[in-house]
Write a protein that holds these residues in place. Structure first.
Motif, PDB file in Angstrom:
ATOM      1  N   GLN A 104       0.796  -1.278   0.041  1.00 34.47           N
ATOM      2  CA  GLN A 104      -0.329   0.097  -0.105  1.00 34.47           C
ATOM      3  C   GLN A 104       0.913   1.372   0.083  1.00 34.47           C
ATOM      4  O   GLN A 104       1.795   1.371   0.786  1.00 34.47           O
ATOM      5  CB  GLN A 104      -0.819   0.074   1.228  1.00 34.47           C
ATOM      6  CG  GLN A 104      -1.971  -0.941   1.294  1.00 34.47           C
ATOM      7  CD  GLN A 104      -2.858  -0.679   2.663  1.00 34.47           C
ATOM      8  OE1 GLN A 104      -3.045   0.360   3.134  1.00 34.47           O
ATOM      9  NE2 GLN A 104      -3.251  -1.885   3.296  1.00 34.47           N
ATOM     10  N   PHE A 117       2.302   7.358   3.266  1.00 32.86           N
ATOM     11  CA  PHE A 117       1.916   6.175   4.452  1.00 32.86           C
ATOM     12  C   PHE A 117       2.293   5.058   3.448  1.00 32.86           C
ATOM     13  O   PHE A 117       2.202   4.888   2.058  1.00 32.86           O
ATOM     14  CB  PHE A 117       0.553   6.573   4.288  1.00 32.86           C
ATOM     15  CG  PHE A 117      -0.273   5.191   4.851  1.00 32.86           C
ATOM     16  CD1 PHE A 117      -0.463   5.062   6.325  1.00 32.86           C
ATOM     17  CD2 PHE A 117      -1.025   4.185   3.712  1.00 32.86           C
ATOM     18  CE1 PHE A 117      -1.068   3.923   6.871  1.00 32.86           C
ATOM     19  CE2 PHE A 117      -1.216   3.211   4.455  1.00 32.86           C
ATOM     20  CZ  PHE A 117      -1.522   3.001   5.785  1.00 32.86           C
ATOM     21  N   SER A 118       2.824   3.713   4.131  1.00 34.37           N
ATOM     22  CA  SER A 118       2.694   2.696   3.169  1.00 34.37           C
ATOM     23  C   SER A 118       2.642   1.566   4.082  1.00 34.37           C
ATOM     24  O   SER A 118       2.636   1.603   5.353  1.00 34.37           O
ATOM     25  CB  SER A 118       4.355   2.615   2.699  1.00 34.37           C
ATOM     26  OG  SER A 118       5.281   2.100   3.571  1.00 34.37           O
ATOM     27  N   VAL A 119       2.369   0.397   3.525  1.00 38.75           N
ATOM     28  CA  VAL A 119       2.216  -0.761   4.197  1.00 38.75           C
ATOM     29  C   VAL A 119       3.145  -1.856   3.364  1.00 38.75           C
ATOM     30  O   VAL A 119       3.009  -2.103   2.059  1.00 38.75           O
ATOM     31  CB  VAL A 119       0.778  -1.479   4.444  1.00 38.75           C
ATOM     32  CG1 VAL A 119       0.913  -2.891   4.939  1.00 38.75           C
ATOM     33  CG2 VAL A 119      -0.007  -0.558   5.056  1.00 38.75           C
ATOM     34  N   GLU A 124       3.330  -1.006   8.943  1.00 44.32           N
ATOM     35  CA  GLU A 124       2.776   0.025   8.417  1.00 44.32           C
ATOM     36  C   GLU A 124       3.507   1.400   8.917  1.00 44.32           C
ATOM     37  O   GLU A 124       4.077   1.336   9.993  1.00 44.32           O
ATOM     38  CB  GLU A 124       1.461   0.464   9.062  1.00 44.32           C
ATOM     39  CG  GLU A 124       0.621   1.438   8.743  1.00 44.32           C
ATOM     40  CD  GLU A 124      -0.743   1.530   9.373  1.00 44.32           C
ATOM     41  OE1 GLU A 124      -1.793   0.890   9.186  1.00 44.32           O
ATOM     42  OE2 GLU A 124      -0.725   2.498  10.293  1.00 44.32           O
ATOM     43  N   GLN A 126       4.159   5.593   8.575  1.00 43.33           N
ATOM     44  CA  GLN A 126       3.621   6.839   8.104  1.00 43.33           C
ATOM     45  C   GLN A 126       4.887   8.070   8.314  1.00 43.33           C
ATOM     46  O   GLN A 126       5.283   8.009   9.586  1.00 43.33           O
ATOM     47  CB  GLN A 126       2.308   7.460   9.269  1.00 43.33           C
ATOM     48  CG  GLN A 126       2.002   8.860   8.996  1.00 43.33           C
ATOM     49  CD  GLN A 126       0.929   8.890   8.020  1.00 43.33           C
ATOM     50  OE1 GLN A 126      -0.079   8.015   7.980  1.00 43.33           O
ATOM     51  NE2 GLN A 126       0.838   9.754   7.059  1.00 43.33           N
ATOM     52  N   LEU A 147       1.938  -4.915  11.991  1.00 49.56           N
ATOM     53  CA  LEU A 147       0.646  -5.351  11.829  1.00 49.56           C
ATOM     54  C   LEU A 147       0.579  -6.849  12.192  1.00 49.56           C
ATOM     55  O   LEU A 147      -0.507  -7.310  11.996  1.00 49.56           O
ATOM     56  CB  LEU A 147       0.315  -5.086  10.518  1.00 49.56           C
ATOM     57  CG  LEU A 147       0.397  -3.712   9.829  1.00 49.56           C
ATOM     58  CD1 LEU A 147       0.034  -3.618   8.650  1.00 49.56           C
ATOM     59  CD2 LEU A 147      -0.821  -2.884  10.721  1.00 49.56           C
ATOM     60  N   GLU A 270       2.690   0.163  18.220  1.00 50.59           N
ATOM     61  CA  GLU A 270       3.066   1.395  17.338  1.00 50.59           C
ATOM     62  C   GLU A 270       4.166   2.142  18.171  1.00 50.59           C
ATOM     63  O   GLU A 270       4.331   2.214  19.074  1.00 50.59           O
ATOM     64  CB  GLU A 270       1.674   2.044  17.230  1.00 50.59           C
ATOM     65  CG  GLU A 270       1.687   3.350  16.374  1.00 50.59           C
ATOM     66  CD  GLU A 270       0.824   4.206  16.209  1.00 50.59           C
ATOM     67  OE1 GLU A 270      -0.204   3.736  15.649  1.00 50.59           O
ATOM     68  OE2 GLU A 270       0.650   5.260  16.775  1.00 50.59           O
TER      69      GLU A 270
END
Ligand code: GLC
Length: 798
Positions: A104, A117-119, A124, A126, A147, A270
């Motif tokens: 993503q 933003f990436s996954v 994940e 930001q 994740l 996180e």
């Protein structure tokens, strides 16, 4: 609230505006880099959707912090490599420089910040970049989330490529310049420090630094060790092979700043990590700057402050019309572009090297920004006046660090002839906005000798043009006027410029008005007499039959005439014939008709037509540019914006609005395939007819278009203009606009002006009510500060 009739141009495959008016970018491989400006008074970062670009401190040439190739590769940038030691997977949330497809990805440009933003592989990320309001640094806030439902380790490798010096020297003498490099890791600062040893060609002692909120386990400062021999940033060997950083200080090599940050994640955890990249002239300040910004809580607070700063600035003047796209450009992105470039004019993505800023460019930014930020404008206005000579002429540009460009051009050959003509426009706009009459008495030094009041600076500018007239009685052209690329047609000091004559006339009118304002009737009369004579000369010597002539060259040639094969008609002399009120009614109508007949395209009018095909040394580099590019008949947004104002002065609401919409990036003809550049700021120009890439946008951000489009929208279309006595109401809109409004702060009060257009006219004011009471005339008086006033305007004939 007015019902919105148009929808924002949403969802191209590449992006859209979200509710916060951020521009959301959906794929990293945009047709060209789409960038944002992040800045405070000392630090400026240009950042693309993938974190590409460079940063500088105070001056883009002298104090370049980061190395950058060009806009084609858009590399390097501010990257965050992530490595999973278990699987050996390596990726960057940026997408660049590895350019591996991520699970993503999304980027956003907002006001004062950009984020990615990436996954990927269960992580994940930001990554938000911004420049805080106070310190000379940029902050990267990285929020990572595991994740996965199990614990895991990853390593982060934040990456920058240092230049830390003079952009031009580095480019031309890289072999030598590299030998001055030094970098080391400072444990107490938890930061890399990088610098160039000063020499006589660059004597500044300056330091770059790159700090981490989490203690690194290692660091790498040597580019070659990171990418490997014959390696590249597309696949750095150190990461591919899982090698350790060398942890060695660097001297005399190509220098980068990479830290290895080991992260131990619990399941679903996180974490926020902060990196601070900065630059200073004072080594002792590094520690304080880092301390103020490095803690995640503080960094987030500074981000919030930055957002509030911009919200506050952009809230200043707001329009609400039936066209949401017009509103978005006027209230937000165009205004943001204008304020950013008023602060920083020196480098752009397309001309990364120039230090300093052009005088005329800054003067127009200042004029445009006065109603939004009079303080910022005043600061630049005062600075600009110090670059004017005693004679009234002014230098083409200057660097705040290295001083004026073209020093000495006041003696003998002049540089760009038009520079000083822009002075009265800013001064008059500042006085009308603020009502600060005493500003005219402020003494400001001249560049060469002595000093004079602001009023004297204006008068001297006007005297200068009067004294440098040619045979036809029009101002001499010298090396350039607005059009920089006509750089050979006047160098012998004979060529004359009808456009400059018109700009001079417009300035004379404003100085005459100022003279009346301060009661100097003698000067008022001088200005009027000069105006009348210049107007007569223009109409006698520069009327070509259906339009006004372009240029009279040194060699006695006429450009922009029906007698020419190429460059038959030039745009600016037509729009400025109206702006200067020089054209009698019939001629005004006729020359604007010729603009439509010869220059119009679906993207706006060409700068001239037909384009030049090959170099003519008696004309200048304009003739060498590819047809349809830059000044050689491109669709130059800045010049097109002059025409919007000219249409409004002619009370042609539909035309003014239609042209505004053509120039704007949301013009539906500017499809992504064609236009390619950022959909949220004005481009300097679009490729013109005569070029196979017709419609391609070019040279975004640094353009006078932002100032003129903002003035066109607020002062000429919606039509609320400051005067010495108050706010003039003079709307000029498409007749379909049934109602619209503007919220206009003015001299401490807020005027909320609601327009009604029951008879669907394009211009004219029937009646005005201030808090319910009808007033005479169309000038709103200066009202007591500290309050919001409701004004109702009914359009129609009196
Ligand atoms: C560029 C320059 C501006 C000039 C224009 C036309 O935009 O910045 O000063 O007027 O080109 O040459």
């Amino acid at each position: 609230m007015i019902l919105k009739k148009t929808k924002l141009k949403l969802a191209t495959p590449y992006g859209y505006f979200n509710d916060e008016q951020e521009y959301v970018i959906l794929r990293p491989d945009t047709p060209k880099p789409w960038i944002n400006y992040l800045s405070n008074r000392e630090y400026h970062a240009l950042v693309s959707q993938t974190g590409g670009g460079f940063s500088y401190y105070k001056d883009s040439k002298c104090h370049r912090i980061l190395h950058w190739e060009d806009h084609k590769s858009d590399r390097p940038g501010r990257y965050l490599f992530i490595r999973d030691p278990k699987t050996n997977d390596v990726w960057t949330p940026n997408w660049q420089p590895l350019r591996k497809r991520l699970e993503q990805w999304q980027a956003k440009h907002g006001f004062g910040y950009s984020s990615i933003f990436s996954v990927e592989k269960g992580v994940e990320t930001q990554l938000t970049y911004f420049v805080p309001p106070q310190d000379p640094c940029e902050i990267w806030v990285v929020t990572l989330r595991n994740l996965k439902d199990h614990d895991r380790n990853v390593s982060l490798f934040p990456y920058v490529h240092w230049l830390c010096g003079d952009y031009y020297l580095e480019r031309d003498y890289k072999n030598i310049l590299t030998l001055y490099n030094e970098a080391y890791y400072d444990e107490t600062l938890q930061a890399i420090v990088a610098f160039k040893h000063p020499t006589s060609s660059r004597h500044f002692e300056t330091y770059g630094f790159f700090a981490s909120s989490v203690e690194p386990s290692g660091y790498e400062l040597n580019y070659e060790k990171f990418v490997g021999k014959y390696g590249s940033l597309s696949d750095p060997r150190m990461l591919r092979k899982g090698e350790s950083c060398s942890n060695e200080p660097l001297r005399g090599e190509e220098m980068i700043g990479v830290m290895e940050i080991p992260i131990h994640f619990r399941a679903r955890q996180e974490l926020t990590i902060v990196f601070v990249l900065g630059f200073t002239e004072n080594k002792n300040q590094i520690s304080e700057i880092i301390k103020r910004n490095i803690k995640p809580m503080d960094a987030k607070q500074h981000l919030q402050k930055t957002k509030v700063f911009w919200k506050h600035k952009l809230d200043s003047i707001k329009v609400e019309t039936p066209d949401s796209e017009f509103d978005l450009m006027t209230n937000k992105w165009g205004k943001y572009q204008l304020l950013q470039i008023t602060r920083w004019r020196s480098a752009s993505y397309y001309s990364p090297g120039e230090g300093g800023r052009g005088f005329r460019d800054t003067a127009q930014d200042v004029e445009g920004a006065i109603s939004i930020d009079p303080y910022l404008s005043r600061e630049w206005l005062e600075k600009l006046l110090t670059y004017q000579y005693q004679s009234g002429h002014a230098v083409a540009g200057f660097s705040e660090i290295e001083g004026p460009w073209e020093i000495g051009t006041d003696k003998g050959i002049l540089g760009k002839s038009d520079v000083a003509v822009w002075i009265p426009f800013m001064v008059s706009a500042y006085l009308k906005e603020t009502g600060e009459r005493s500003f005219l008495d402020l003494e400001i030094p001249y560049l060469d000798q002595g000093k004079g009041t602001v009023w004297e600076h204006c008068v001297k500018a006007m005297d200068h043009f009067w004294e440098s007239r040619g045979e036809k009685g029009l101002p001499l052209f010298w090396k350039a006027e607005w059009n920089d690329a006509l750089d050979r047609c006047g160098i012998k000091g004979k060529g004359e410029s009808p456009w400059l004559a018109m700009a001079y006339c417009r300035a004379l009118l404003q100085v005459e008005e100022l003279a009346h304002f301060i009661g100097d009737e003698t000067q008022a009369q001088v200005m009027r007499e000069r105006y009348d004579e210049m107007k007569k000369n223009i109409n006698e010597k520069a009327w070509d039959g259906d339009w006004y002539t372009g240029i009279f060259t040194d060699e006695g040639k006429v450009l922009g005439s029906k007698t020419c094969e190429e460059g038959k008609i030039y745009l600016n002399p037509q729009s400025w014939a109206v702006l200067s009120q020089v054209a009698p009614e019939i001629r005004a109508a006729r020359c604007l008709k010729s603009v439509e007949a010869y220059l119009d395209t679906k993207f706006g009018p060409a700068l001239h037509w037909p384009p030049y095909e090959s170099y003519d040394p008696t004309v200048g580099r304009i003739t060498a540019f590819a047809p349809g590019t830059k000044e050689n008949a491109a669709i130059f947004s800045h010049a097109a914006a002059f025409l919007v104002v000219a249409y409004a002065m002619q009370k042609k609401g539909k035309k003014a609005y239609e042209l505004f919409s053509k120039i704007a990036p949301y013009n539906p003809e500017k499809t992504l395939q064609i236009y390619q550049t950022e959909p949220y700021v004005y481009a300097e120009y679009c490729y013109g007819l005569g070029n196979p890439r017709l419609g391609l946008g070019a040279f975004n951000w640094n353009t006078g278009t932002a100032a003129w489009m903002f003035m066109a929208a607020t002062q000429w279309i919606v039509g609320v203009r400051p005067t010495f006595e108050g706010l003039m109401i003079d709307p000029c809109v498409p007749s379909e606009w049934e109602s619209f409004l503007i919220q206009r702060p003015f001299r401490g009060a807020v005027y909320e002006i609601h327009f009604k257009n029951p008879n669907r006219v394009e211009s004219g004011v029937k009646e005005i009510f201030v808090d319910g009471k009808r007033i005479e005339g169309n000038i709103l008086p200066v009202l007591a500060p500290g309050k919001v006033y409701k004004i109702e305007v009914v359009m129609g004939s009196v």
